[in-house]
Design a protein around this motif. Structure first.
Motif, mmCIF file in Angstrom:
data_model
loop_
_atom_site.group_PDB
_atom_site.id
_atom_site.type_symbol
_atom_site.label_atom_id
_atom_site.label_comp_id
_atom_site.label_asym_id
_atom_site.label_seq_id
_atom_site.Cartn_x
_atom_site.Cartn_y
_atom_site.Cartn_z
ATOM 1 N N TRP A 3 31.280 34.531 36.181
ATOM 2 C CA TRP A 3 30.926 35.554 36.867
ATOM 3 C C TRP A 3 31.026 36.699 35.769
ATOM 4 O O TRP A 3 31.935 36.758 35.233
ATOM 5 C CB TRP A 3 32.119 35.864 37.853
ATOM 6 N N VAL A 4 30.014 37.381 36.108
ATOM 7 C CA VAL A 4 29.889 38.689 35.005
ATOM 8 C C VAL A 4 30.124 39.816 36.092
ATOM 9 O O VAL A 4 29.227 40.028 36.633
ATOM 10 C CB VAL A 4 28.535 38.745 34.406
ATOM 11 N N VAL A 5 31.242 40.674 35.670
ATOM 12 C CA VAL A 5 31.418 41.709 36.584
ATOM 13 C C VAL A 5 31.458 42.989 35.858
ATOM 14 O O VAL A 5 32.333 43.082 35.144
ATOM 15 C CB VAL A 5 32.862 41.340 37.454
ATOM 16 N N GLU A 6 30.500 44.073 36.303
ATOM 17 C CA GLU A 6 30.551 45.420 35.788
ATOM 18 C C GLU A 6 31.724 45.889 36.436
ATOM 19 O O GLU A 6 31.777 46.255 37.894
ATOM 20 C CB GLU A 6 29.388 46.080 35.731
ATOM 21 N N LEU A 7 32.574 46.579 35.829
ATOM 22 C CA LEU A 7 33.530 47.525 36.335
ATOM 23 C C LEU A 7 33.474 49.027 36.014
ATOM 24 O O LEU A 7 33.325 49.266 34.703
ATOM 25 C CB LEU A 7 34.816 47.085 35.892
ATOM 26 N N SER A 8 33.431 50.020 36.914
ATOM 27 C CA SER A 8 33.573 51.267 36.560
ATOM 28 C C SER A 8 34.968 51.658 36.194
ATOM 29 O O SER A 8 35.857 50.832 36.358
ATOM 30 C CB SER A 8 32.990 52.171 37.544
ATOM 31 N N SER A 9 35.208 53.019 35.759
ATOM 32 C CA SER A 9 36.562 53.463 35.279
ATOM 33 C C SER A 9 37.349 53.509 36.548
ATOM 34 O O SER A 9 38.474 53.643 36.517
ATOM 35 C CB SER A 9 36.558 54.633 34.706
ATOM 36 N N PHE A 10 36.715 53.580 37.764
ATOM 37 C CA PHE A 10 37.386 53.659 38.996
ATOM 38 C C PHE A 10 37.908 52.120 39.412
ATOM 39 O O PHE A 10 38.976 51.956 40.231
ATOM 40 C CB PHE A 10 36.550 54.169 40.008
ATOM 41 N N GLN A 11 37.508 51.176 38.967
ATOM 42 C CA GLN A 11 37.722 49.576 39.384
ATOM 43 C C GLN A 11 38.743 49.036 38.129
ATOM 44 O O GLN A 11 39.140 47.966 38.626
ATOM 45 C CB GLN A 11 36.427 49.030 39.409
ATOM 46 N N THR A 12 38.719 49.399 36.822
ATOM 47 C CA THR A 12 39.492 48.719 35.929
ATOM 48 C C THR A 12 40.805 48.456 36.217
ATOM 49 O O THR A 12 41.185 47.154 35.946
ATOM 50 C CB THR A 12 39.280 49.364 34.430
ATOM 51 N N GLY A 13 41.449 49.061 36.931
ATOM 52 C CA GLY A 13 42.899 48.807 37.118
ATOM 53 C C GLY A 13 43.138 47.840 38.426
ATOM 54 O O GLY A 13 44.122 47.542 38.674
ATOM 55 N N GLU A 14 42.041 47.560 38.987
ATOM 56 C CA GLU A 14 41.895 46.680 40.152
ATOM 57 C C GLU A 14 41.766 45.128 39.921
ATOM 58 O O GLU A 14 41.975 44.327 40.689
ATOM 59 C CB GLU A 14 41.075 47.200 41.139
ATOM 60 N N ALA A 15 41.339 44.870 38.578
ATOM 61 C CA ALA A 15 40.893 43.629 38.280
ATOM 62 C C ALA A 15 42.423 42.815 37.595
ATOM 63 O O ALA A 15 43.115 43.396 37.537
ATOM 64 C CB ALA A 15 40.061 43.415 37.032
ATOM 65 N N SER A 16 42.311 41.513 37.884
ATOM 66 C CA SER A 16 43.464 40.554 37.446
ATOM 67 C C SER A 16 43.065 39.246 37.086
ATOM 68 O O SER A 16 41.868 38.834 37.641
ATOM 69 C CB SER A 16 44.508 40.563 38.645
ATOM 70 N N GLY A 17 43.572 38.949 36.248
ATOM 71 C CA GLY A 17 43.444 37.234 35.737
ATOM 72 C C GLY A 17 41.887 37.115 35.104
ATOM 73 O O GLY A 17 41.154 36.159 35.129
ATOM 74 N N VAL A 18 41.633 38.305 34.552
ATOM 75 C CA VAL A 18 40.278 38.405 33.664
ATOM 76 C C VAL A 18 40.061 37.471 32.437
ATOM 77 O O VAL A 18 41.060 37.490 31.682
ATOM 78 C CB VAL A 18 39.775 39.481 33.338
ATOM 79 N N SER A 19 39.149 36.525 32.320
ATOM 80 C CA SER A 19 39.156 35.682 31.111
ATOM 81 C C SER A 19 38.684 36.408 29.900
ATOM 82 O O SER A 19 39.494 36.159 28.811
ATOM 83 C CB SER A 19 38.138 34.630 31.492
ATOM 84 N N LEU A 20 37.741 37.483 30.081
ATOM 85 C CA LEU A 20 37.309 38.043 28.889
ATOM 86 C C LEU A 20 37.081 39.673 29.371
ATOM 87 O O LEU A 20 36.059 39.601 30.294
ATOM 88 C CB LEU A 20 36.035 37.504 28.240
ATOM 89 N N GLY A 21 37.705 40.517 28.967
ATOM 90 C CA GLY A 21 37.424 42.033 29.313
ATOM 91 C C GLY A 21 36.677 42.430 27.858
ATOM 92 O O GLY A 21 37.037 42.443 26.868
ATOM 93 N N VAL A 22 35.424 43.269 28.414
ATOM 94 C CA VAL A 22 34.671 43.795 27.293
ATOM 95 C C VAL A 22 34.741 45.161 27.494
ATOM 96 O O VAL A 22 34.275 45.839 28.721
ATOM 97 C CB VAL A 22 33.321 43.215 27.380
#
Length: 450
Positions: A160-179
């Motif tokens: 899963w390749v997930v683009e996150l805006s600055s509005f969403q970065t605090g909502e992710a959890s358990g990410v394998s790799l954050g870029v």
């Protein structure tokens, strides 16, 4: 927070864009029969009632008292988490979540690469997905790039390749790799200050097992330096660009001009994508030749073609002055008219003005709400060939007049679109129409699971 936590609670969905609609659909699947209120704009209410007849639609913006009347509110990402009424309701016990947070909580074992950054996040996300698919990996491309996670809530993918805006970065959890591709000043109206923007953007680091950051940005690297799973791109020992090549350390892997998306910054985005694949245990070198078959994303330095002797480049997604500078660099020594300006968020245009002292194009057309402020700063610095236009249509006309049928017209506004358009895509489509092209020339390829 998981879907089961919403059962029997007082629940509201705030926002009826694509994220809001995805949340309502997912809620009906996961918690059937759950009562829910929807807060949306007045001009959206009739459509909302037609599509979701069982939802109690409220066509007003909720105040603090209204929000405090719910146990849980599922908020669309464009609504600032720092709105006073939201903060007030939080103090009074209301919990706020999002489609992004609910998806990550519901898929703890998913193999995820989450990508953020002030610039480059969309192209890097799309490049990762394209390259992974080129070597046979079933890959999802989702998130802020244009497809809410919850629209694929019941689907499966190997990556899963997930683009996150600055509005969403605090909502992710358990990410394998954050870029994190880059970090500049942006979205201050949502976050309230540059410091808070940076802090919010880098929340992705805390939720990621491994992180990949741009080694060419010392401040970013310093902030990420304590992460136990830190990797970098852009440094001499990493995937980087040098002497016209994309290299892995000292090894020449593929010529930078083989990357179909133009510009040095896109070659650097390609390095980030290759590094991400490598970190995930995939064969980045085998994937590298597919860089030449990547379809560049619309509105991101998108070459539209030639009309009336002029080349046209649509970089409507540009919302910072530094992005406008990067766009100008891609045209080299060609005669160019650069169109800048739009919604005024109060960003500092001084670096842009200073750069124009030594490398100004044939014409700089300043349009939109902050156009006069940009033009004033350029003229005060003694920079000539500055034109003023009320709106985008007038700016295109001024650019045509300035170049007289010879050169390239670049729309790279360095500002959001909200003074004249719904979003950057609508602005880019209008630019294409004014140039004489079909507005439908721009669409993102590869969204979803392939």
């Amino acid at each position: 927070m998981r879907w089961a936590d919403l059962t029997g609670r007082r629940v509201a969905v705030w926002g009826f864009g694509r994220e809001g609609r995805a949340a309502l659909n997912a809620l009906s699947r996961h918690v059937p029969g759950q009562a829910v209120d929807l807060y949306c704009a007045a001009d959206e209410a009739d459509a909302a009632r037609d599509v979701f007849p069982d939802v109690n639609v409220r066509d007003v913006a909720p105040d603090a008292d209204a929000l405090a009347g719910y146990d849980i509110v599922i908020k669309s990402p464009g609504i600032s988490a720092y709105k006073p009424e939201l903060l007030d309701a939080q103090v009074r016990g209301t919990r706020f979540t999002s489609g992004t947070a609910l998806w990550f909580a519901g898929h703890p074992m998913a193999n995820t690469i989450a990508v953020t950054g002030t610039k480059g996040k969309s192209t890097t996300s799309a490049l990762i997905a394209h390259l992974a698919r080129s070597i046979g990996v079933r890959t999802a491309l989702v998130g802020n790039i244009g497809l809410p996670l919850l629209e694929l809530d019941d689907e499966t993918a190997d990556l899963w390749v997930v683009e996150l805006s600055s509005f969403q970065t605090g909502e992710a959890s358990g990410v394998s790799l954050g870029v994190v591709t880059s970090l500049y000043e942006e979205h201050l109206d949502w976050h309230g200050s540059r410091e808070r923007y940076v802090d919010d953007k880098l929340k992705l680091l805390a939720s990621s097992t491994k992180v990949l950051v741009n080694a060419m940005q010392p401040a970013l690297l310093a902030r990420a330096g304590d992460h136990p799973g830190l990797y970098t791109f852009g440094g001499a020992a990493d995937w980087h660009v040098a002497d016209g090549w994309i290299r892995r350390g000292v090894e020449d892997v593929i010529r930078a001009d083989r990357v179909s998306a133009p510009g040095l910054h896109n070659a650097i985005n390609a390095c980030a994508a290759l590094a991400a694949l490598e970190i995930m245990g995939l064969d980045a070198r085998a994937a590298a030749p597919a860089l030449s078959s990547f379809v560049p994303l619309p509105h991101r330095l998108q070459p539209l073609g030639k009309r009336d002797g002029l080349d046209w480049i649509n970089d409507s997604i540009s919302t910072t002055p530094l992005a406008s500078l990067a766009a100008l660099e891609t045209v080299g020594t060609a005669r160019a008219a650069l169109i800048v300006g739009g919604h005024d968020r109060g960003l500092d245009w001084t670096p842009f003005v200073e750069a124009m002292r030594t490398h100004a194009p044939e014409a700089i057309i300043c349009q939109g709400r902050n156009g006069p402020r940009i033009a004033d700063a350029l003229e005060a610095a003694g920079i000539g060939n500055v034109y003023r236009a009320l709106d985008l249509a007038a700016a295109v006309g001024a650019a045509r007049d300035a170049l007289r049928g010879d050169g390239v017209i670049v729309l790279s506004p360095g500002a959001p679109s909200f003074d004249q358009f719904r979003d950057y895509a609508e602005r880019g489509k209008r630019f294409a129409e004014l140039a004489g092209f079909e507005s439908g020339t721009a669409s993102i390829q590869g969204l979803g699971i392939l």
